[in-house]
Design an enzyme around this catalytic site. Structure first.
Site, mmCIF file in Angstrom:
data_model
loop_
_atom_site.group_PDB
_atom_site.id
_atom_site.type_symbol
_atom_site.label_atom_id
_atom_site.label_comp_id
_atom_site.label_asym_id
_atom_site.label_seq_id
_atom_site.Cartn_x
_atom_site.Cartn_y
_atom_site.Cartn_z
ATOM 1 N N ALA A 37 -2.691 15.427 0.400
ATOM 2 C CA ALA A 37 -2.903 13.998 0.167
ATOM 3 C C ALA A 37 -1.741 13.179 0.710
ATOM 4 O O ALA A 37 -0.613 13.682 0.835
ATOM 5 C CB ALA A 37 -3.086 13.720 -1.325
ATOM 6 N N ASP A 38 -2.041 11.929 1.012
ATOM 7 C CA ASP A 38 -0.996 11.008 1.449
ATOM 8 C C ASP A 38 -1.444 9.585 1.125
ATOM 9 O O ASP A 38 -2.640 9.285 1.172
ATOM 10 C CB ASP A 38 -0.734 11.134 2.947
ATOM 11 C CG ASP A 38 0.567 10.459 3.335
ATOM 12 O OD1 ASP A 38 1.625 11.103 3.209
ATOM 13 O OD2 ASP A 38 0.538 9.274 3.733
ATOM 14 N N SER A 39 -0.497 8.736 0.775
ATOM 15 C CA SER A 39 -0.811 7.352 0.418
ATOM 16 C C SER A 39 0.098 6.382 1.158
ATOM 17 O O SER A 39 1.286 6.657 1.350
ATOM 18 C CB SER A 39 -0.638 7.128 -1.095
ATOM 19 O OG SER A 39 -1.510 7.945 -1.827
#
Length: 200
Positions: free
Chosen positions: A69-71
């Protein structure tokens, strides 16, 4: 049959989200150099980063479901990851106060069997975040905690920064770091129920 769930992230917030949802992932941190991954749009950027992180970890696994995941916060067309330092975080908060941004979270689910990736499912969840207008004293106090320096957009929804967010439009879990609703759908496309992965 229960499958091993591997979280390809060092984020304590993502780990906490999964644990609160009854899951017990193993954590294997990707050593991806994020500066090598670029895209013209913020949503595309988080999708590519999530997939790349998951792929690095999947390459070390024999049989597992790997989640990466990455934000990034998109504010006035600009992508905001973690601030460079306290001065950068302070400048961001002066700009964001009383305004809104979009927090994009990309997450990839890679199904590894026999050492090979047999499926790859990447989604992006975008949530509008409406910021409050903290006083200069509140901003200074928040920066002094160090929390905003460790997170995309220099704020949290699950920590000390929560009082400085008026509301969100969309999935609050994705703002914390991972969409549980999207993960359930990703698992469903693999013929799995999220309840299959609950701790027993």
């Amino acid at each position: 049959m229960s499958r091993r769930l591997v979280l390809a992230s060092a984020s304590p917030a993502r780990l906490a989200l999964l644990r609160q949802a009854g899951l017990a992932p193993e954590v294997v941190v990707s050593d991806l150099d994020e500066s090598t991954v670029t895209a013209p749009r913020v949503g595309e950027q988080v999708a590519l980063l999530a997939a790349a992180k998951a792929a690095v970890v999947a390459g070390r696994e024999d049989d597992a479901l790997v989640v990466g995941a990455d934000s990034l916060l998109e504010f006035r067309g600009q992508a905001m990851g973690k601030p460079a330092d306290a001065a950068d975080a302070r400048q961001r908060w002066r700009r964001m106060a009383g305004r809104s941004g979009v927090l994009h979270t990309g997450q990839a689910l890679l199904d590894v069997r026999g050492g090979a990736v047999v499926s790859r499912d990447v989604v992006v969840t975008s949530t509008v975040v409406h910021f409050a207008s903290p006083t200069p004293e509140e901003i200074d106090a928040y920066l002094a905690t160090g929390e905003p320096l460790a997170v995309a957009g220099a704020f949290t929804l699950d920590g000390l920064g929560a009082p400085f967010v008026r509301r969100v439009e969309g999935d609050p879990a994705s703002v914390v770091g991972l969409s549980l609703a999207a993960l359930r759908e990703q698992l469903g496309r693999r013929g799995l129920a999220v309840t299959d992965l609950w701790r027993r």
